[in-house]
Structures are given as C-alpha cells and as structure tokens.
Motif scaffolding. Structure first.
Motif, PDB file in Angstrom:
ATOM      1  N   GLY A  27       0.616  -1.042  -0.060  1.00 35.57           N
ATOM      2  CA  GLY A  27      -0.208  -0.685   0.283  1.00 35.57           C
ATOM      3  C   GLY A  27       0.977   1.094  -0.428  1.00 35.57           C
ATOM      4  O   GLY A  27       2.207   1.181  -1.083  1.00 35.57           O
ATOM      5  N   LEU A  28       0.066   2.477   0.540  1.00 35.48           N
ATOM      6  CA  LEU A  28       0.699   3.578   0.642  1.00 35.48           C
ATOM      7  C   LEU A  28       1.345   3.887   2.354  1.00 35.48           C
ATOM      8  O   LEU A  28       0.574   3.285   3.003  1.00 35.48           O
ATOM      9  CB  LEU A  28      -0.503   5.383  -0.120  1.00 35.48           C
ATOM     10  CG  LEU A  28       0.236   4.568  -1.530  1.00 35.48           C
ATOM     11  CD1 LEU A  28      -1.289   5.355  -1.638  1.00 35.48           C
ATOM     12  CD2 LEU A  28       0.657   4.506  -2.204  1.00 35.48           C
ATOM     13  N   ASN A  29       2.583   4.312   2.236  1.00 33.89           N
ATOM     14  CA  ASN A  29       2.801   5.070   3.320  1.00 33.89           C
ATOM     15  C   ASN A  29       2.391   5.675   3.404  1.00 33.89           C
ATOM     16  O   ASN A  29       2.276   7.001   2.791  1.00 33.89           O
ATOM     17  CB  ASN A  29       4.427   5.090   3.777  1.00 33.89           C
ATOM     18  CG  ASN A  29       5.031   5.281   4.758  1.00 33.89           C
ATOM     19  OD1 ASN A  29       4.287   6.758   6.071  1.00 33.89           O
ATOM     20  ND2 ASN A  29       6.777   5.287   5.285  1.00 33.89           N
ATOM     21  N   PRO A  30       1.683   5.993   5.224  1.00 34.65           N
ATOM     22  CA  PRO A  30       0.092   7.039   5.114  1.00 34.65           C
ATOM     23  C   PRO A  30       1.243   8.469   5.868  1.00 34.65           C
ATOM     24  O   PRO A  30       1.464   9.382   5.317  1.00 34.65           O
ATOM     25  CB  PRO A  30      -0.435   6.317   6.530  1.00 34.65           C
ATOM     26  CG  PRO A  30       0.685   5.806   7.106  1.00 34.65           C
ATOM     27  CD  PRO A  30       1.236   5.285   6.036  1.00 34.65           C
ATOM     28  N   ASN A  31       2.575   8.608   5.808  1.00 27.53           N
ATOM     29  CA  ASN A  31       3.773   9.293   6.241  1.00 27.53           C
ATOM     30  C   ASN A  31       4.351  10.092   4.978  1.00 27.53           C
ATOM     31  O   ASN A  31       4.066  11.460   4.692  1.00 27.53           O
ATOM     32  CB  ASN A  31       4.643   9.183   7.285  1.00 27.53           C
ATOM     33  CG  ASN A  31       4.354   8.792   8.516  1.00 27.53           C
ATOM     34  OD1 ASN A  31       3.573   9.701   9.103  1.00 27.53           O
ATOM     35  ND2 ASN A  31       4.806   7.819   8.829  1.00 27.53           N
ATOM     36  N   THR A  32       4.864   9.381   3.660  1.00 23.64           N
ATOM     37  CA  THR A  32       5.153  10.030   2.892  1.00 23.64           C
ATOM     38  C   THR A  32       4.846  10.189   1.163  1.00 23.64           C
ATOM     39  O   THR A  32       5.069  10.454   0.778  1.00 23.64           O
ATOM     40  CB  THR A  32       6.897   9.139   2.643  1.00 23.64           C
ATOM     41  OG1 THR A  32       6.019   7.824   2.757  1.00 23.64           O
ATOM     42  CG2 THR A  32       7.227   8.541   3.941  1.00 23.64           C
TER      43      THR A  32
END
Length: 106
Positions: A27-32
């Motif tokens: 998935g996608l890193n919520p921070n970056t």
C-alpha cells in the motif's frame, strides 16, 4: 546481528517467515505517500498502522460532520416549508401507514 534483526519476543535473531507475526504490507505509507511492498514484523508495523488509522478516523469524522450539516440544512428547509403551509392555512396531508388498519364505520 544487523539493526532490526533482533526479536525481543524470542530474544534472538528474527526467524522471519517462520514467525506468525512476520507480515507483508502493501500500500501507501501514510507519512510519505510512497508505495510499500515489504515483509516485516507486525510489531514494527504498528507505528505506521497507528498513523493510518488516525488519518482514516479524521476522514471519517469529516464525512460524518458533512453529512450532519446536510441533514440539518434539509430539516431547516422542511421546517420552513411546513411553517409556510401553516401560514397559508393549508392543512398538511394526513398519511396513514400501510400496516395500520383502517377504521370503518360499522
């Protein structure tokens, strides 16, 4: 041992795929915002997952607030329509639910 290889649960080197907590996350890193496709310990995923849950909670709260505002606006309009009909001496229709028996004059 390299940094991050020590498992505090078994107090030795991580056994990786032999461990039930060794998990793949995609998935996608919520921070970056960068894409992730990596295996790691579920315990080490917890901080990132906590950030993700917090972001989703904020988004859900915003959606609920938006829906609430729409309902309040619709209720205000309905009240204005109802009051307008009362001022014009128009009697609102009396609606009987389908499952209510009709009273007949026997």
């Amino acid at each position: 041992m390299k940094n991050g290889e020590f498992c505090p649960l078994i107090r030795k080197k991580c056994v990786e795929h032999k461990c039930a907590w060794y998990t793949q996350v995609r998935g996608l890193n919520p921070n970056t915002g960068q894409e992730i496709d990596r295996w790691d310990c579920a315990v080490s995923w917890m901080p990132m997952m906590t950030v993700e849950v917090a972001q989703k909670s904020v988004q859900t709260a915003a959606a609920v607030e938006s829906f609430r505002n729409e309902v309040v606006d619709a209720n205000t309009i309905n009240q204005q329509i109802y009051l307008s009909t009362l001022e014009q001496s128009i009697n609102p229709a009396k609606i009987t639910p389908i499952n209510t028996p009709l009273i007949t004059g026997e």
